[in-house]
Motif scaffolding. Sequence first.
Motif, PDB file in Angstrom:
ATOM      1  N   PRO A  11      72.460  57.515  38.906  1.00 47.44           N
ATOM      2  CA  PRO A  11      71.407  58.155  39.542  1.00 47.44           C
ATOM      3  C   PRO A  11      70.921  57.255  40.792  1.00 47.44           C
ATOM      4  CG  PRO A  11      70.853  56.952  37.349  1.00 47.44           C
ATOM      5  CD  PRO A  11      72.323  57.029  37.496  1.00 47.44           C
ATOM      6  N   VAL A  12      71.465  56.224  41.051  1.00 44.15           N
ATOM      7  CA  VAL A  12      70.955  55.412  42.286  1.00 44.15           C
ATOM      8  C   VAL A  12      71.501  56.226  43.560  1.00 44.15           C
ATOM      9  CG1 VAL A  12      71.086  53.012  41.215  1.00 44.15           C
ATOM     10  CG2 VAL A  12      73.175  53.922  42.228  1.00 44.15           C
ATOM     11  N   TYR A  13      72.530  56.933  43.443  1.00 48.06           N
ATOM     12  CA  TYR A  13      72.909  57.630  44.597  1.00 48.06           C
ATOM     13  C   TYR A  13      71.829  58.596  45.143  1.00 48.06           C
ATOM     14  CZ  TYR A  13      77.324  55.139  44.562  1.00 48.06           C
ATOM     15  OH  TYR A  13      78.368  54.082  44.413  1.00 48.06           O
ATOM     16  N   GLN A  14      71.529  59.517  43.872  1.00 49.53           N
ATOM     17  CA  GLN A  14      70.652  60.505  43.946  1.00 49.53           C
ATOM     18  C   GLN A  14      69.058  60.115  44.808  1.00 49.53           C
ATOM     19  OE1 GLN A  14      69.598  63.589  41.066  1.00 49.53           O
ATOM     20  NE2 GLN A  14      67.704  63.765  42.040  1.00 49.53           N
ATOM     21  N   PHE A  15      68.758  58.628  44.410  1.00 51.54           N
ATOM     22  CA  PHE A  15      67.570  58.062  45.207  1.00 51.54           C
ATOM     23  C   PHE A  15      67.792  57.755  46.548  1.00 51.54           C
ATOM     24  CE2 PHE A  15      65.254  54.385  46.333  1.00 51.54           C
ATOM     25  CZ  PHE A  15      63.999  54.718  46.215  1.00 51.54           C
ATOM     26  N   GLN A  16      69.040  57.067  46.772  1.00 53.57           N
ATOM     27  CA  GLN A  16      69.507  56.792  48.234  1.00 53.57           C
ATOM     28  C   GLN A  16      69.470  57.915  48.951  1.00 53.57           C
ATOM     29  OE1 GLN A  16      72.305  58.034  49.764  1.00 53.57           O
ATOM     30  NE2 GLN A  16      71.824  56.810  51.763  1.00 53.57           N
ATOM     31  N   ARG A  17      69.729  59.218  48.619  1.00 47.88           N
ATOM     32  CA  ARG A  17      69.927  60.541  49.431  1.00 47.88           C
ATOM     33  C   ARG A  17      68.544  60.979  49.369  1.00 47.88           C
ATOM     34  NH1 ARG A  17      74.838  61.418  45.700  1.00 47.88           N
ATOM     35  NH2 ARG A  17      76.729  60.797  47.264  1.00 47.88           N
ATOM     36  N   THR A  18      67.584  60.954  48.331  1.00 42.03           N
ATOM     37  CA  THR A  18      66.526  61.389  48.529  1.00 42.03           C
ATOM     38  C   THR A  18      65.619  60.564  49.420  1.00 42.03           C
ATOM     39  OG1 THR A  18      66.318  61.944  46.182  1.00 42.03           O
ATOM     40  CG2 THR A  18      64.241  61.919  47.000  1.00 42.03           C
ATOM     41  N   LEU A  19      65.734  59.465  49.670  1.00 42.90           N
ATOM     42  CA  LEU A  19      65.252  58.575  50.494  1.00 42.90           C
ATOM     43  C   LEU A  19      65.879  58.871  52.146  1.00 42.90           C
ATOM     44  CD1 LEU A  19      63.557  55.871  50.952  1.00 42.90           C
ATOM     45  CD2 LEU A  19      65.578  54.730  50.566  1.00 42.90           C
ATOM     46  N   ALA A  20      67.122  59.165  52.291  1.00 42.27           N
ATOM     47  CA  ALA A  20      67.440  59.922  53.562  1.00 42.27           C
ATOM     48  C   ALA A  20      67.074  60.933  53.788  1.00 42.27           C
ATOM     49  CB  ALA A  20      69.124  59.633  53.497  1.00 42.27           C
ATOM     50  N   TYR A  21      66.864  61.941  53.114  1.00 43.50           N
ATOM     51  CA  TYR A  21      66.343  63.325  53.312  1.00 43.50           C
ATOM     52  C   TYR A  21      65.156  63.302  53.541  1.00 43.50           C
ATOM     53  CZ  TYR A  21      71.023  64.806  53.384  1.00 43.50           C
ATOM     54  OH  TYR A  21      72.420  65.160  53.474  1.00 43.50           O
ATOM     55  N   THR A  22      64.182  62.330  53.075  1.00 39.17           N
ATOM     56  CA  THR A  22      62.720  62.453  53.303  1.00 39.17           C
ATOM     57  C   THR A  22      62.306  61.454  54.481  1.00 39.17           C
ATOM     58  OG1 THR A  22      62.517  60.780  51.454  1.00 39.17           O
ATOM     59  CG2 THR A  22      62.280  63.142  50.915  1.00 39.17           C
ATOM     60  N   LEU A  23      62.318  60.196  54.093  1.00 33.79           N
ATOM     61  CA  LEU A  23      62.064  58.944  55.212  1.00 33.79           C
ATOM     62  C   LEU A  23      62.909  59.189  56.371  1.00 33.79           C
ATOM     63  CD1 LEU A  23      59.716  56.865  55.521  1.00 33.79           C
ATOM     64  CD2 LEU A  23      61.527  55.679  54.565  1.00 33.79           C
ATOM     65  N   SER A 149      58.032  67.514  49.180  1.00 38.84           N
ATOM     66  CA  SER A 149      56.910  66.951  48.350  1.00 38.84           C
ATOM     67  C   SER A 149      57.460  66.368  47.258  1.00 38.84           C
ATOM     68  CB  SER A 149      55.745  67.706  48.237  1.00 38.84           C
ATOM     69  OG  SER A 149      56.202  68.656  47.194  1.00 38.84           O
ATOM     70  N   ASP A 150      58.346  66.730  46.316  1.00 42.33           N
ATOM     71  CA  ASP A 150      58.546  66.016  45.310  1.00 42.33           C
ATOM     72  C   ASP A 150      59.782  64.652  45.781  1.00 42.33           C
ATOM     73  OD1 ASP A 150      57.607  67.853  43.754  1.00 42.33           O
ATOM     74  OD2 ASP A 150      59.368  69.140  43.234  1.00 42.33           O
ATOM     75  N   GLY A 151      60.363  64.992  46.738  1.00 40.00           N
ATOM     76  CA  GLY A 151      61.133  63.869  47.228  1.00 40.00           C
ATOM     77  C   GLY A 151      60.401  62.595  47.673  1.00 40.00           C
ATOM     78  N   PHE A 152      59.184  62.937  48.387  1.00 45.39           N
ATOM     79  CA  PHE A 152      58.322  61.884  49.179  1.00 45.39           C
ATOM     80  C   PHE A 152      57.710  61.286  47.747  1.00 45.39           C
ATOM     81  CE2 PHE A 152      58.769  63.889  52.938  1.00 45.39           C
ATOM     82  CZ  PHE A 152      58.879  62.594  54.002  1.00 45.39           C
ATOM     83  N   GLU A 153      57.281  61.995  46.907  1.00 41.29           N
ATOM     84  CA  GLU A 153      56.653  61.458  45.405  1.00 41.29           C
ATOM     85  C   GLU A 153      57.424  60.584  44.823  1.00 41.29           C
ATOM     86  OE1 GLU A 153      55.563  64.650  42.815  1.00 41.29           O
ATOM     87  OE2 GLU A 153      53.546  64.592  43.836  1.00 41.29           O
ATOM     88  N   GLN A 154      58.747  60.463  45.099  1.00 47.30           N
ATOM     89  CA  GLN A 154      60.079  59.699  44.465  1.00 47.30           C
ATOM     90  C   GLN A 154      59.972  58.577  45.084  1.00 47.30           C
ATOM     91  OE1 GLN A 154      63.756  61.488  43.546  1.00 47.30           O
ATOM     92  NE2 GLN A 154      62.678  63.516  42.742  1.00 47.30           N
ATOM     93  N   VAL A 155      59.558  58.362  46.565  1.00 49.11           N
ATOM     94  CA  VAL A 155      60.048  57.511  47.474  1.00 49.11           C
ATOM     95  C   VAL A 155      58.758  56.542  47.820  1.00 49.11           C
ATOM     96  CG1 VAL A 155      62.173  58.250  48.393  1.00 49.11           C
ATOM     97  CG2 VAL A 155      60.162  58.592  49.623  1.00 49.11           C
ATOM     98  N   LEU A 156      57.701  57.272  47.854  1.00 52.11           N
ATOM     99  CA  LEU A 156      56.263  56.701  48.204  1.00 52.11           C
ATOM    100  C   LEU A 156      55.810  56.054  46.910  1.00 52.11           C
ATOM    101  CD1 LEU A 156      55.003  59.267  50.479  1.00 52.11           C
ATOM    102  CD2 LEU A 156      55.667  57.218  51.233  1.00 52.11           C
ATOM    103  N   ARG A 157      54.699  54.817  47.393  1.00 52.94           N
ATOM    104  CA  ARG A 157      54.206  54.367  46.397  1.00 52.94           C
ATOM    105  C   ARG A 157      53.123  55.257  45.427  1.00 52.94           C
ATOM    106  NH1 ARG A 157      51.608  48.836  48.629  1.00 52.94           N
ATOM    107  NH2 ARG A 157      53.350  47.490  47.530  1.00 52.94           N
TER     108      ARG A 157
END
Length: 172
Positions: A11-23, A149-157
């Motif tokens: 699942p760390v790969y999904q987090f990295q991709r979510t970070l890349a495709y949002t921030l 918005s769901d992606g940003f919720e995962q990466v923002l505080r």
Amino acid sequence: MSNSIVGLSSPVYQFQRTLAYTLGQSANVLVSKLDDQNSVNVVAATSDMAKAIAQVIKLEQQLGSFNVKVWVKDLDGNTYEPEQGDLGTELFVELARIALVNNPLIQSVSTIIDFSGNKVPGIAVVPTAIQFWNDNLANPSSFTTLLASDGFEQVLRESFKVYNQGKDIGNQ
């Protein structure tokens, strides 16, 4: 009956991709690939932006038995950590404006009132989807699809209220 092995990515790969495709959608931010220590570098165009990003994103993410560490750097390679203590809503809003500047997925950053009547930093996201390849066995093409918005919720505080907001077309 055949013996076959299916390998799934962590699942760390999904987090990295979510970070890349949002921030990472900002032209001022580069998100690296995941390294062997489950770390991701987020490189900002300026030191002020790097300081702001370090304050507003989750720098560590626990995903089951895996831990992802995010390192925020500027172009000179300086690493930034968040300042400790309560920064207050207005400062968080200002830092988020700096961190998310030129991001096409962000509609606005402002102070909003939450359901309990408290002022909180709010991030209005353009209502759109982000999609990236991942080991999503529920999808035959192996893509993960999220609302931005769901992606940003995962990466923002957690202190940020992230919501969808379309463009104002003048209807009252």
